[in-house]
Design a protein around this motif. Sequence first.
Motif, PDB file in Angstrom:
ATOM      1  N   HIS A  77       0.990  -1.469  -0.076  1.00  5.92           N
ATOM      2  CA  HIS A  77       0.092   0.322   0.352  1.00  5.92           C
ATOM      3  C   HIS A  77       0.615   1.119   0.450  1.00  5.92           C
ATOM      4  N   ALA A  78       2.255   1.023   0.885  1.00  4.86           N
ATOM      5  CA  ALA A  78       3.239   2.674   0.952  1.00  4.86           C
ATOM      6  C   ALA A  78       3.178   2.651  -0.042  1.00  4.86           C
ATOM      7  N   LEU A  79       4.416   1.788  -0.691  1.00  2.16           N
ATOM      8  CA  LEU A  79       4.638   1.882  -1.800  1.00  2.16           C
ATOM      9  C   LEU A  79       3.829   2.636  -2.936  1.00  2.16           C
ATOM     10  N   ALA A  80       2.557   1.926  -2.823  1.00  2.00           N
ATOM     11  CA  ALA A  80       1.231   2.431  -4.589  1.00  2.00           C
ATOM     12  C   ALA A  80       1.472   3.484  -4.425  1.00  2.00           C
ATOM     13  N   LEU A  81       1.333   3.621  -2.994  1.00  6.11           N
ATOM     14  CA  LEU A  81       0.511   5.693  -2.741  1.00  6.11           C
ATOM     15  C   LEU A  81       1.890   6.666  -3.201  1.00  6.11           C
ATOM     16  N   MET A  82       2.795   5.632  -2.642  1.00  6.03           N
ATOM     17  CA  MET A  82       4.292   6.855  -3.780  1.00  6.03           C
ATOM     18  C   MET A  82       4.348   7.215  -4.863  1.00  6.03           C
ATOM     19  N   GLU A  83       4.360   5.780  -5.458  1.00  4.85           N
ATOM     20  CA  GLU A  83       4.394   5.957  -6.758  1.00  4.85           C
ATOM     21  C   GLU A  83       3.127   7.006  -7.589  1.00  4.85           C
ATOM     22  N   LYS A  84       1.859   6.944  -6.527  1.00  4.41           N
ATOM     23  CA  LYS A  84       0.919   7.137  -7.561  1.00  4.41           C
ATOM     24  C   LYS A  84       1.573   9.112  -7.185  1.00  4.41           C
ATOM     25  N   ASN A  85       1.937   9.587  -6.543  1.00  2.00           N
ATOM     26  CA  ASN A  85       2.209  10.498  -5.795  1.00  2.00           C
ATOM     27  C   ASN A  85       3.344  11.019  -5.887  1.00  2.00           C
ATOM     28  N   GLY A  86       4.210  10.459  -6.769  1.00  2.00           N
ATOM     29  CA  GLY A  86       5.592  10.816  -6.835  1.00  2.00           C
ATOM     30  C   GLY A  86       6.440  10.410  -6.492  1.00  2.00           C
ATOM     31  N   ILE A  87       6.547   9.996  -5.702  1.00  2.00           N
ATOM     32  CA  ILE A  87       7.450  10.116  -4.395  1.00  2.00           C
ATOM     33  C   ILE A  87       8.649   9.425  -4.264  1.00  2.00           C
ATOM     34  N   LYS A  88      10.162   9.751  -4.257  1.00  2.00           N
ATOM     35  CA  LYS A  88      10.969   8.168  -4.550  1.00  2.00           C
ATOM     36  C   LYS A  88      11.736   9.365  -3.653  1.00  2.00           C
ATOM     37  N   ASP A  89      11.693   9.477  -2.786  1.00  2.00           N
ATOM     38  CA  ASP A  89      12.640   9.842  -1.860  1.00  2.00           C
ATOM     39  C   ASP A  89      12.865   9.598  -0.329  1.00  2.00           C
ATOM     40  N   LYS A  90      11.968   9.087  -0.391  1.00  2.00           N
ATOM     41  CA  LYS A  90      11.617   8.787   1.355  1.00  2.00           C
ATOM     42  C   LYS A  90      11.779   7.202   1.659  1.00  2.00           C
ATOM     43  N   ILE A  91      12.018   6.419   2.748  1.00  2.00           N
ATOM     44  CA  ILE A  91      12.499   5.491   2.807  1.00  2.00           C
ATOM     45  C   ILE A  91      10.843   4.434   3.815  1.00  2.00           C
ATOM     46  N   ILE A  92      10.688   3.289   3.737  1.00  2.00           N
ATOM     47  CA  ILE A  92       9.429   2.787   4.255  1.00  2.00           C
ATOM     48  C   ILE A  92      10.111   1.419   5.197  1.00  2.00           C
ATOM     49  N   TYR A  93      10.104   1.828   6.311  1.00  2.00           N
ATOM     50  CA  TYR A  93      10.380   1.145   7.508  1.00  2.00           C
ATOM     51  C   TYR A  93       9.473   0.208   7.973  1.00  2.00           C
ATOM     52  N   SER A  94      10.162  -1.230   8.184  1.00  2.00           N
ATOM     53  CA  SER A  94       8.957  -2.032   8.482  1.00  2.00           C
ATOM     54  C   SER A  94       9.499  -3.150   9.130  1.00  2.00           C
ATOM     55  N   ASP A  95       8.462  -3.073  10.356  1.00  2.00           N
ATOM     56  CA  ASP A  95       9.379  -4.024  11.422  1.00  2.00           C
ATOM     57  C   ASP A  95       9.290  -5.991  11.542  1.00  2.00           C
ATOM     58  N   SER A  96       8.570  -6.051  10.254  1.00  2.00           N
ATOM     59  CA  SER A  96       8.345  -7.546   9.696  1.00  2.00           C
ATOM     60  C   SER A  96       9.269  -8.307   8.550  1.00  2.00           C
ATOM     61  N   VAL A  97      10.340  -8.880   9.001  1.00  2.00           N
ATOM     62  CA  VAL A  97      10.830  -9.514   7.903  1.00  2.00           C
ATOM     63  C   VAL A  97      10.339 -10.343   6.503  1.00  2.00           C
ATOM     64  N   VAL A 139      11.486   2.325  -4.125  1.00  2.00           N
ATOM     65  CA  VAL A 139      12.301   3.074  -2.959  1.00  2.00           C
ATOM     66  C   VAL A 139      12.739   2.261  -1.760  1.00  2.00           C
ATOM     67  N   THR A 140      13.039   2.609  -0.848  1.00  2.00           N
ATOM     68  CA  THR A 140      13.782   1.502   0.138  1.00  2.00           C
ATOM     69  C   THR A 140      13.275   1.480   0.809  1.00  2.00           C
ATOM     70  N   ILE A 141      12.922  -0.165   0.850  1.00  2.00           N
ATOM     71  CA  ILE A 141      12.339  -0.906   2.414  1.00  2.00           C
ATOM     72  C   ILE A 141      13.476  -1.405   3.323  1.00  2.00           C
ATOM     73  N   GLN A 142      13.205  -0.981   4.772  1.00  2.00           N
ATOM     74  CA  GLN A 142      14.467  -0.905   5.141  1.00  2.00           C
ATOM     75  C   GLN A 142      13.893  -1.718   6.473  1.00  2.00           C
ATOM     76  N   LYS A 143      14.207  -2.496   7.197  1.00  2.00           N
ATOM     77  CA  LYS A 143      13.641  -3.192   8.779  1.00  2.00           C
ATOM     78  C   LYS A 143      14.134  -2.637   9.459  1.00  2.00           C
ATOM     79  N   TRP A 144      13.219  -1.953  10.223  1.00  2.00           N
ATOM     80  CA  TRP A 144      12.504  -1.083  11.626  1.00  2.00           C
ATOM     81  C   TRP A 144      13.119  -2.154  12.763  1.00  2.00           C
ATOM     82  N   ASP A 145      14.708  -1.247  13.575  1.00  2.00           N
ATOM     83  CA  ASP A 145      15.339  -2.475  14.943  1.00  2.00           C
ATOM     84  C   ASP A 145      14.515  -2.200  15.998  1.00  2.00           C
ATOM     85  N   THR A 146      13.539  -2.849  16.094  1.00  2.00           N
ATOM     86  CA  THR A 146      12.711  -2.828  17.063  1.00  2.00           C
ATOM     87  C   THR A 146      13.326  -3.201  18.767  1.00  2.00           C
TER      88      THR A 146
END
Length: 160
Positions: A77-97, A139-146
């Motif tokens: 959902h985040a990837l699709a919304l970023m693409e739709k809005n032309g956002i390329k300079d943000k990271i997506i953090y997720s805590d789920s491997v 977009v970079t998807i990065q692991k959140w280090d809980t």
Amino acid sequence: MDYQEKNLISPPDYRHDTVLPLPMEVSASAWAVDAACSGNPGPMEYQCIDLATGDRVFHFGPLHGTNNIGEFLAIVHALALMEKNGIKDKIIYSDSVNAMLWVKKGHCKTTLQRNASTERLFQVIARAEQWLSTHTINVTIQKWDTKAWGEIPADFGRKK
């Protein structure tokens, strides 16, 4: 003492790019996603928080599902919304491997049984998988280090 216990000031005095108590290792030019599920399976929902503003970017659910499915869908959902809005300079953090691996492979590898109570969710999964198969992730998807940083800012705060 974990990060959140040490840094209760929001924002810390050394951060000027966010309203949240983020460690310096975390980019504020990012979105954090997370899912919550009451039971497994059970009512599942997910959301995305903008780390610079603390605002909720989106929320979806609840639908009958699992936490891993919600984590996967939140990233897509985040990837699709970023693409739709032309956002390329943000990271997506997720805590789920698992979710990050599923996104990388383009397939939600769930064992959830498909039935009347999960049919709508499986339709959403199919749409997400279709999106992944027809789009390039820029977009970079990065692991959140809980362990080091505390709970991800998109956490629903329901852990016991």
